[in-house]
Design an enzyme around this catalytic site. Structure first.
Site, PDB file in Angstrom:
ATOM      1  N   SER A   1       6.483   4.869  11.551  1.00 34.20           N
ATOM      2  CA  SER A   1       5.680   3.855  12.227  1.00 34.20           C
ATOM      3  C   SER A   1       6.555   2.775  12.835  1.00 34.20           C
ATOM      4  CB  SER A   1       4.728   3.215  11.207  1.00 34.20           C
ATOM      5  OG  SER A   1       4.117   2.060  11.733  1.00 34.20           O
TER       6      SER A   1
ATOM      7  N   TYR B   1       2.786  -0.864   2.468  1.00 38.70           N
ATOM      8  CA  TYR B   1       2.596   0.297   3.357  1.00 38.70           C
ATOM      9  C   TYR B   1       3.781   0.431   4.314  1.00 38.70           C
ATOM     10  CZ  TYR B   1       1.413   2.759   7.591  1.00 38.70           C
ATOM     11  OH  TYR B   1       1.492   3.588   8.679  1.00 38.70           O
TER      12      TYR B   1
ATOM     13  N   LYS C   1       7.154   3.416   4.752  1.00 38.25           N
ATOM     14  CA  LYS C   1       7.640   4.143   5.934  1.00 38.25           C
ATOM     15  C   LYS C   1       9.161   3.976   6.066  1.00 38.25           C
ATOM     16  CE  LYS C   1       3.785   5.917   7.214  1.00 38.25           C
ATOM     17  NZ  LYS C   1       3.587   7.368   6.996  1.00 38.25           N
TER      18      LYS C   1
END
Length: 349
Positions: free
Chosen positions: A132, A157, A161
């Site tokens: 991302s 979150y 990544k």
């Protein structure tokens, strides 16, 4: 025909019933691959499989299992002679990750490490990892290239990544026989033009476009624009919105590139966006233009953690992957609205 069918490369698609995963399954079939969907349906719906069946003309092999279940995942690798893995399965709600960080680290990182352990055991060489643009934070210079420094993540979150990328890099550095590409997505929107699959947000959508669509469909009263005092041409935040089918096709390009690489250990990163930013107001105006619907909206304060603007430098994807986007913002919003009308009419039945 049967002998030809046996040569079709099979690709495990974890989270394959999700928004991006389901569209990638379609793109894989169109490119001559056979997707093997692995999904526990914790954040997706079984109905997606019906949409996929109609689009591709047959049922796709699907395993309803958790990607953290070692025994179940081992069985998939044993039963399916696969040529690669596309790893989407991850929890992805930023706010929830702040509230439940351990759940996010366990789900998003353990699944990746399990795949990296199983792939060499079953001679599966290729991995495409769903990363991302959140890893860039608010960059100092735009557009962001793959060399733009990663900034500390603003949520667990986002951190999963960045750590996921590092785990793959370290595995490849250790000469594990894995060829991997991490794709740093920008903002996927839209739906398949058939309106048979699309985004299915649960609860109140956290992203702009699904919320906007629900306002347009009369399910919510109005849209709040969070911040109109940013240092942008119209004061609203800027993002790089990419049609989900373009993003899906980028995964096919990544798999094909890995198939051409002769080294046993490879790791590379690509930005996947359009290379152009659009502001919140520009997106609203484009939606109104293509649908003829006036969207009620109000101006609100900035949200904590929101970045001002980000968009991709896509030169590396063009030269390295041979990938460029084909679809416009207007097309993405048209397809998204067609999908919203379909799910709105179905839910009223």
């Amino acid at each position: 025909m049967d002998s030809q069918a046996t040569t079709i490369p099979k690709i495990i698609v974890t989270g394959g019933a999700g928004f991006i995963g389901s569209h990638t399954a379609v793109a894989l079939v169109e490119a001559g691959f056979e997707p093997i969907i692995v999904d526990n349906f914790s954040n997706s719906e079984q109905s997606v499989l019906n949409g996929l069946k109609t689009i591709v003309g047959r049922e796709l092999t699907t395993y309803q299992i958790d990607c953290n279940d070692r025994a179940a995942m081992t069985q998939v690798f044993e039963q399916q002679q696969v040529a690669g893995v596309i790893h989407f399965a991850a929890s992805k709600a930023v706010g929830e990750s702040v509230e439940k960080p351990l759940m996010y680290y366990r789900n998003n990182l353990d699944t990746l490490m399990l795949l990296l352990e199983l792939m060499p055991q079953y001679n599966v060489p290729s991995l495409v990892f769903s990363s991302s643009c959140t890893v860039y934070g608010q960059p100092e210079k735009l557009p962001v290239t793959e060399q733009t420094p990663r900034l500390p993540a603003m949520s667990p979150y986002g951190n999963t990544k960045a750590i996921g990328e590092d785990i793959i890099r370290d595995a490849v550095t250790a000469k594990m026989p894995v060829k991997a590409i991490a794709l740093r997505y920008f903002n996927p929107i839209g739906a398949h033009p058939s309106a048979l699959i699309g985004e299915l947000p649960r609860g109140v959508p956290a992203n702009l476009v699904p919320y906007l669509l629900q306002v347009a469909a009369g399910q919510r009263a109005s849209l709040t624009i969070h911040g109109n005092d940013y240092n942008t041409p119209d004061g609203t935040a800027i993002r790089d919105y990419i049609h989900v089918m373009d993003l899906a096709e980028a995964h096919v390009s990544a798999l094909q590139l890995l198939g051409r690489r002769t080294e046993s250990s490879v790791y590379d990163i690509f930005n996947i966006g359009t290379g152009r930013g659009a502001s919140v107001l520009e997106l609203i105006n484009t939606f109104e233009s293509v649908t003829g619907i006036n969207l009620p909206y109000t101006l609100g304060p900035r949200r904590a953690g929101d970045i001002e603007q980000i968009y991709a430098d896509v030169a590396k994807a063009a030269t390295g992957l041979g990938f460029t986007t084909k679809r416009t913002l207007a097309e993405a919003l048209t397809d998204a609205w067609r999908w919203q009308q379909k799910i709105s009419s179905t839910s009223k039945v």
